[in-house]
Design an enzyme around this catalytic site. Structure first.
Site, short mmCIF file in Angstrom:
data_model
loop_
_atom_site.label_atom_id
_atom_site.label_comp_id
_atom_site.label_asym_id
_atom_site.label_seq_id
_atom_site.Cartn_x
_atom_site.Cartn_y
_atom_site.Cartn_z
N TYR A 67 34.63 14.26 -13.76
CA TYR A 67 34.94 15.69 -13.56
C TYR A 67 34.53 16.16 -12.15
CZ TYR A 67 35.62 15.41 -18.52
OH TYR A 67 36.10 15.05 -19.75
N SER A 68 34.40 15.20 -11.24
CA SER A 68 33.80 15.48 -9.94
C SER A 68 34.57 16.52 -9.10
CB SER A 68 33.73 14.16 -9.16
OG SER A 68 33.50 14.41 -7.80
#
Ligand SMILES: Cc1ncc(COP(=O)(O)O)c(C=O)c1O
Length: 302
Positions: A67-68
């Site tokens: 989910y960077s």
């Protein structure tokens, strides 16, 4: 220059809390729709300098989790600049389900090539990084979270004449580049507080190595661990949005603001202190977080 300094600075908004201190938030999240918050500034010199010196066959390579915010931002830079990007993603199990992950799907739509590696391989990312640099000598290999000396220089842009007015400067801490930049370039009389969302004992030394100043304190704000989202965090973020019309995300800025308000209630800050929190963006992560939360009948208001 691909990343241009915006002509107007982002607003500093007061959060009207009726306490014995004054609380403000600087909306770096508004700086760019896709390369938001500290990501814009951490990439600013790294990308602009690299592209200036490598006009032929530029290539961006970086690292991040599922989910960077950083992966999302680098893919958007690649799309904007028309250059190829490679994202090394933690978790080989994502190889057959990344299309259902909004962050990774967004990166893919921006043209990012995604390579999934095991957690073990990811832990050795410094080695992997050296290997990739040898294989692609012309590429810019950006470390996880974008944190390096160029990033620290870029964070200087979050400080201006208005930010000089505050006694405390607060930011969420992941890889440490943002707080290092604030600590390095703030005024002598200002105190810097980093709200650590990761349990990592090496952070203090790493940050000191980048800033060479001792004007910062780190406070644990992980609320049970990196990426853990408790009901109280969701309630806080949803109330904050409703009360002040400012969106926060659950991994960094939500936890920072919640902890800041807790500290205010505990009397941590001397009376009449002026506190400034940096909204470091990351709102793209809410969609992915909600896909996980909705399975448990929980939801963040966007
Ligand atoms: C939204 C957000 N806030 C804060 C941080 C922490 O920044 P740093 O990794 O420089 O400590 C990150 C990570 O880059 C982030 O995505």
């Amino acid at each position: 220059m691909i990343l241009q300094i915006p002509s107007t600075s982002v607003p500093i908004q007061e959060i009207p809390i009726q306490k014995n201190v004054k609380l403000f938030i600087k909306r770096e999240d508004l700086i760019h729709p896709q390369i938001s918050g500290n990501k814009f500034w951490k990439l600013f010199y790294n990308i602009n300098n690299y592209l200036e010196q490598n006009s032929k066959k530029p290539y961006l390579i970086t690292f991040g989790g599922a989910y960077s915010n950083h992966i999302s931002a680098v893919s958007a830079v690649g799309k904007q600049a028309g250059i190829p990007t490679l994202g090394i993603i933690r978790g080989e199990e994502l190889a057959d389900k990344w299309k259902y992950n909004p962050t990774l799907f967004f990166a893919f739509k921006n043209g990012m090539n995604l390579k999934f590696v095991t957690r073990e391989e990811y832990r050795n990312k410094e080695k992997l990084s050296e290997f990739l640099q040898q294989e692609f000598p012309n590429a810019l290999v950006v470390p996880e979270g974008g944190t390096n000396e160029g990033a620290v220089e870029g964070i200087k842009m979050m400080l201006n004449n208005q930010t000089k007015d505050f006694d405390y400067l607060c930011t969420a801490v992941g890889t440490g580049g943002t707080i290092a930049g604030i600590s390095k370039f703030c005024e002598e009389n200002q105190k810097v507080i980093g709200f650590k969302v990761v349990d990592d004992d090496s952070l203090e030394n790493k940050i000191f190595g980048l800033t060479l100043k001792k004007n910062f304190n780190l406070i644990d704000s992980s609320f049970g661990g990196y990426g853990k989202i408790k009901d109280e965090n969701i309630q806080f973020i949803n109330d904050f949005k409703e009360n002040y019309n400012i969106p926060l995300e659950p991994i960094y800025t939500g936890k920072m603001m919640q902890k800041v308000l807790e500290l205010i209630d505990e009397g941590y800050f001397p009376e009449n202190s002026k506190i400034l929190c940096f909204h470091t963006g990351g709102l793209q992560g809410i969609e992915g977080a909600n896909l996980l939360l909705e399975k448990q009948n929980r939801k963040l208001i966007i």
